[in-house]
Design a protein around this motif. Structure first.
Motif, PDB file in Angstrom:
ATOM      1  N   GLY A 183       0.630  -1.316  -0.038  1.00 46.85           N
ATOM      2  CA  GLY A 183      -0.144   0.103   0.236  1.00 46.85           C
ATOM      3  C   GLY A 183       0.849   1.274  -0.085  1.00 46.85           C
ATOM      4  N   ILE A 184       1.895   1.254   0.774  1.00 46.12           N
ATOM      5  CA  ILE A 184       2.950   2.245   0.772  1.00 46.12           C
ATOM      6  C   ILE A 184       3.493   2.541  -0.815  1.00 46.12           C
ATOM      7  CG2 ILE A 184       5.070   3.224   1.828  1.00 46.12           C
ATOM      8  CD1 ILE A 184       4.196   1.810   4.391  1.00 46.12           C
ATOM      9  N   ASP A 185       3.834   1.200  -1.167  1.00 45.35           N
ATOM     10  CA  ASP A 185       4.467   1.538  -2.614  1.00 45.35           C
ATOM     11  C   ASP A 185       3.637   1.827  -3.553  1.00 45.35           C
ATOM     12  OD1 ASP A 185       6.801   0.029  -1.994  1.00 45.35           O
ATOM     13  OD2 ASP A 185       5.896  -1.776  -2.072  1.00 45.35           O
ATOM     14  N   LEU A 186       2.241   1.551  -3.521  1.00 46.32           N
ATOM     15  CA  LEU A 186       1.264   2.351  -4.508  1.00 46.32           C
ATOM     16  C   LEU A 186       1.063   3.734  -4.296  1.00 46.32           C
ATOM     17  CD1 LEU A 186      -0.731   2.244  -6.576  1.00 46.32           C
ATOM     18  CD2 LEU A 186      -2.526   1.248  -5.091  1.00 46.32           C
ATOM     19  N   CYS A 187       1.006   4.162  -2.922  1.00 43.09           N
ATOM     20  CA  CYS A 187       0.772   5.469  -2.587  1.00 43.09           C
ATOM     21  C   CYS A 187       1.951   6.431  -3.135  1.00 43.09           C
ATOM     22  CB  CYS A 187       0.763   5.866  -1.182  1.00 43.09           C
ATOM     23  SG  CYS A 187      -0.762   5.223  -0.557  1.00 43.09           S
ATOM     24  N   LEU A 188       3.173   5.906  -2.946  1.00 44.27           N
ATOM     25  CA  LEU A 188       4.459   6.436  -3.365  1.00 44.27           C
ATOM     26  C   LEU A 188       4.556   6.392  -4.997  1.00 44.27           C
ATOM     27  CD1 LEU A 188       7.053   5.308  -0.932  1.00 44.27           C
ATOM     28  CD2 LEU A 188       6.078   7.284  -0.914  1.00 44.27           C
ATOM     29  N   HIS A 189       3.845   5.374  -5.448  1.00 44.70           N
ATOM     30  CA  HIS A 189       3.843   5.421  -6.978  1.00 44.70           C
ATOM     31  C   HIS A 189       2.965   6.529  -7.490  1.00 44.70           C
ATOM     32  CE1 HIS A 189       3.441   3.964 -11.027  1.00 44.70           C
ATOM     33  NE2 HIS A 189       2.092   4.225 -11.014  1.00 44.70           N
ATOM     34  N   LEU A 190       2.058   6.820  -6.918  1.00 40.28           N
ATOM     35  CA  LEU A 190       0.873   7.890  -7.197  1.00 40.28           C
ATOM     36  C   LEU A 190       1.552   9.332  -7.229  1.00 40.28           C
ATOM     37  CD1 LEU A 190      -2.306   6.403  -5.825  1.00 40.28           C
ATOM     38  CD2 LEU A 190      -1.606   6.438  -8.132  1.00 40.28           C
ATOM     39  N   VAL A 191       2.206   9.440  -6.050  1.00 40.61           N
ATOM     40  CA  VAL A 191       2.952  10.745  -5.523  1.00 40.61           C
ATOM     41  C   VAL A 191       3.878  10.846  -6.748  1.00 40.61           C
ATOM     42  CG1 VAL A 191       4.483  12.100  -4.216  1.00 40.61           C
ATOM     43  CG2 VAL A 191       2.511  10.752  -3.230  1.00 40.61           C
ATOM     44  N   ARG A 192       4.744  10.056  -7.115  1.00 43.77           N
ATOM     45  CA  ARG A 192       5.827   9.852  -8.083  1.00 43.77           C
ATOM     46  C   ARG A 192       5.281  10.199  -9.558  1.00 43.77           C
ATOM     47  NH1 ARG A 192       7.194   5.184  -7.593  1.00 43.77           N
ATOM     48  NH2 ARG A 192       8.531   5.639  -5.702  1.00 43.77           N
ATOM     49  N   ALA A 193       4.064   9.812  -9.754  1.00 46.26           N
ATOM     50  CA  ALA A 193       3.679   9.973 -11.283  1.00 46.26           C
ATOM     51  C   ALA A 193       3.147  11.292 -11.254  1.00 46.26           C
ATOM     52  CB  ALA A 193       2.540   9.109 -11.409  1.00 46.26           C
ATOM     53  N   ALA A 194       2.531  11.921 -10.186  1.00 41.12           N
ATOM     54  CA  ALA A 194       1.868  13.302 -10.262  1.00 41.12           C
ATOM     55  C   ALA A 194       2.941  14.345  -9.874  1.00 41.12           C
ATOM     56  CB  ALA A 194       0.800  13.331  -9.381  1.00 41.12           C
ATOM     57  N   HIS A 195       3.831  14.127  -8.965  1.00 41.41           N
ATOM     58  CA  HIS A 195       4.835  15.354  -8.493  1.00 41.41           C
ATOM     59  C   HIS A 195       6.251  14.934  -8.640  1.00 41.41           C
ATOM     60  CE1 HIS A 195       1.226  17.130  -7.049  1.00 41.41           C
ATOM     61  NE2 HIS A 195       0.849  15.885  -6.246  1.00 41.41           N
ATOM     62  N   GLY A 196       6.631  13.828  -9.241  1.00 39.36           N
ATOM     63  CA  GLY A 196       8.006  13.657  -9.494  1.00 39.36           C
ATOM     64  C   GLY A 196       8.763  12.732  -8.441  1.00 39.36           C
ATOM     65  N   GLN A 197       9.998  12.310  -8.709  1.00 39.93           N
ATOM     66  CA  GLN A 197      10.529  11.389  -8.071  1.00 39.93           C
ATOM     67  C   GLN A 197      11.149  11.913  -6.762  1.00 39.93           C
ATOM     68  OE1 GLN A 197      13.242   8.212  -9.402  1.00 39.93           O
ATOM     69  NE2 GLN A 197      13.395   9.491 -11.205  1.00 39.93           N
ATOM     70  N   GLN A 198      11.366  13.318  -6.899  1.00 40.94           N
ATOM     71  CA  GLN A 198      12.023  14.051  -5.765  1.00 40.94           C
ATOM     72  C   GLN A 198      11.074  14.196  -4.461  1.00 40.94           C
ATOM     73  OE1 GLN A 198      15.404  15.061  -5.309  1.00 40.94           O
ATOM     74  NE2 GLN A 198      14.711  15.047  -3.297  1.00 40.94           N
ATOM     75  N   ALA A 199       9.491  14.448  -4.902  1.00 41.71           N
ATOM     76  CA  ALA A 199       8.755  14.574  -3.841  1.00 41.71           C
ATOM     77  C   ALA A 199       8.409  13.101  -3.114  1.00 41.71           C
ATOM     78  CB  ALA A 199       7.433  15.009  -4.508  1.00 41.71           C
ATOM     79  N   ALA A 200       8.478  11.927  -4.145  1.00 40.64           N
ATOM     80  CA  ALA A 200       8.333  10.636  -3.542  1.00 40.64           C
ATOM     81  C   ALA A 200       9.433  10.036  -2.728  1.00 40.64           C
ATOM     82  CB  ALA A 200       8.133   9.640  -4.600  1.00 40.64           C
ATOM     83  N   ALA A 201      10.515  10.586  -3.122  1.00 42.39           N
ATOM     84  CA  ALA A 201      11.913  10.247  -2.288  1.00 42.39           C
ATOM     85  C   ALA A 201      11.965  10.777  -0.858  1.00 42.39           C
ATOM     86  CB  ALA A 201      13.140  10.523  -3.302  1.00 42.39           C
ATOM     87  N   THR A 202      11.458  12.252  -0.798  1.00 43.17           N
ATOM     88  CA  THR A 202      11.560  12.866   0.453  1.00 43.17           C
ATOM     89  C   THR A 202      10.646  12.260   1.397  1.00 43.17           C
ATOM     90  OG1 THR A 202      12.222  14.870  -0.846  1.00 43.17           O
ATOM     91  CG2 THR A 202      10.839  15.098   1.402  1.00 43.17           C
ATOM     92  N   ILE A 203       9.375  11.812   0.809  1.00 43.26           N
ATOM     93  CA  ILE A 203       8.399  11.156   1.765  1.00 43.26           C
ATOM     94  C   ILE A 203       8.779   9.888   2.223  1.00 43.26           C
ATOM     95  CG2 ILE A 203       5.896  10.062   1.927  1.00 43.26           C
ATOM     96  CD1 ILE A 203       5.165  12.301  -0.340  1.00 43.26           C
ATOM     97  N   ALA A 204       9.366   9.123   1.016  1.00 44.31           N
ATOM     98  CA  ALA A 204      10.066   7.739   1.627  1.00 44.31           C
ATOM     99  C   ALA A 204      10.899   7.839   2.794  1.00 44.31           C
ATOM    100  CB  ALA A 204      10.519   7.238   0.279  1.00 44.31           C
ATOM    101  N   ARG A 205      12.012   8.860   2.579  1.00 40.12           N
ATOM    102  CA  ARG A 205      12.984   9.196   3.399  1.00 40.12           C
ATOM    103  C   ARG A 205      12.359   9.340   4.876  1.00 40.12           C
ATOM    104  NH1 ARG A 205      15.241  13.219   1.139  1.00 40.12           N
ATOM    105  NH2 ARG A 205      16.204  12.226  -0.436  1.00 40.12           N
ATOM    106  N   VAL A 206      11.469  10.298   4.884  1.00 42.47           N
ATOM    107  CA  VAL A 206      10.795  10.592   6.042  1.00 42.47           C
ATOM    108  C   VAL A 206      10.144   9.374   6.778  1.00 42.47           C
ATOM    109  CG1 VAL A 206       8.981  11.921   7.380  1.00 42.47           C
ATOM    110  CG2 VAL A 206      10.482  12.937   5.643  1.00 42.47           C
ATOM    111  N   MET A 207       9.437   8.436   5.990  1.00 46.39           N
ATOM    112  CA  MET A 207       8.826   7.332   6.510  1.00 46.39           C
ATOM    113  C   MET A 207       9.889   6.237   6.869  1.00 46.39           C
ATOM    114  SD  MET A 207       5.466   7.452   4.124  1.00 46.39           S
ATOM    115  CE  MET A 207       4.812   5.914   4.943  1.00 46.39           C
ATOM    116  N   VAL A 208      11.194   6.443   6.231  1.00 49.30           N
ATOM    117  CA  VAL A 208      12.344   5.260   6.351  1.00 49.30           C
ATOM    118  C   VAL A 208      11.688   4.015   5.667  1.00 49.30           C
ATOM    119  CG1 VAL A 208      13.752   4.291   7.824  1.00 49.30           C
ATOM    120  CG2 VAL A 208      12.548   6.282   8.609  1.00 49.30           C
TER     121      VAL A 208
END
Length: 313
Positions: free
Chosen positions: A159-184
């Protein structure tokens, strides 16, 4: 995709609800998301684990969202509030993308939105989903699947993977990577990757060789990699390499290579002004013509359109 609706109702899993809140939380380095927690009549909702939550908005607020996320449910067989199912049909008809996490796929299936479509859920629940909703093409082996406005994921971490995928598709890799980093958590796992790996602890020597080979491949994506060449980099026979690669990663060597080539192209489109043909060559596609279908199949837009959309945001 700034305004995200999280649809809650009795029986929603607290973990999945929390995932939505974490991914689309307001934090530095990402777009200013507006997360709306919506529910039937704004009455108190009983989440899994004995938690309760009063929605901030009613179901009508879902129509004003750019994305609606349905968390997983504790009991896939429990009857759903007809108003919830009607709301999902209405927002989907309006063109609002809808994503369901884990057993939330049962809610989408009950609403009829998954008829004639591919869908996934937790591997242990996949047979039940296929039995109860024969019009749905259930894919129990993948982490998440979807497109054209409807998405489903496997359980828990998927579920986290899908959510990050949706963020990545809409807002780019940097946004998704920032969120993933915070969530470890891992910033990227391909949706076609297997839900679980049958042999989670491969032989130590084989794993070291595979890791070294993957690092070499990622450092030279422009090379004409074949399975034979990858196997040689890992100092293995092709058959042993392919078998150990799937056991270690949950996906095939060529599928893994394609996903990472697209990911590299996405990053260069976001961060550089390089021509698309140059990006395609650097990432191993050879030309923009070859890059385009692979990019569209994974992100839903062509490379040039993706760059324009990302720059616009």
């Amino acid at each position: 995709m700034r305004t995200v609706g999280c649809l809650i109702f009795d029986g929603v899993r607290a973990f999945d609800y929390a995932v939505v809140g974490e991914v689309w939380a307001r934090r530095p380095g990402v777009p200013a998301f507006d997360l709306r927690v919506c529910g039937p009549e704004r009455t108190r909702v009983r989440l899994g684990g004995g938690l309760e939550r009063v929605p901030d908005f009613g179901l009508d607020a879902l129509a004003g969202c750019d994305l609606v996320v349905v968390p997983g449910v504790e009991d896939p067989g429990a009857p759903r509030d007809p108003s919830v199912l009607a709301a999902l049909r209405e927002v989907s008809a309006r063109g609002v993308p809808v994503a369901a996490l884990c057993a939330g796929a049962f809610v989408l299936a009950e609403s009829g939105l998954l008829d004639g479509r591919e869908a996934t859920t937790h591997w242990a629940l996949a047979p039940e989903l296929a039995r109860r909703f024969p019009a749905v093409e259930v894919r129990p082996e993948v982490l998440f699947t979807g497109g054209d406005g409807l998405w489903t994921s496997a359980g828990v971490a998927a579920g986290i993977d899908l959510c990050l995928h949706l963020v990545r598709a809409a807002h780019g890799q940097q946004a998704a990577a920032t969120i993933a980093r915070v969530m470890v958590t891992a910033p990227f796992r391909a949706g076609g990757q297997a839900q679980f790996i049958p042999s989670p602890v491969p032989e130590e020597r084989g794993d070291d060789c595979l890791a070294a080979a993957r690092a070499e491949i990622l450092a030279s994506l422009d090379h004409p990699w074949t399975v034979r060449r990858m196997a040689a980099a890992a100092m293995m026979s092709e058959r042993s390499f392919a078998r150990r690669f799937v056991a270690a990663t949950g996906t095939t060597p060529l599928r893994w290579l394609l996903e990472h080539r697209v990911l590299a192209a996405q990053r260069l489109l976001e961060e550089t002004d390089l021509p698309v043909d140059t990006i395609a060559t650097r990432c191993g596609f050879g030309s923009a013509v070859s890059l385009r279908p692979a990019f569209v199949s994974r992100l839903g837009v062509a490379p040039r359109e993706y760059r324009r959309a990302f720059r616009a945001t």
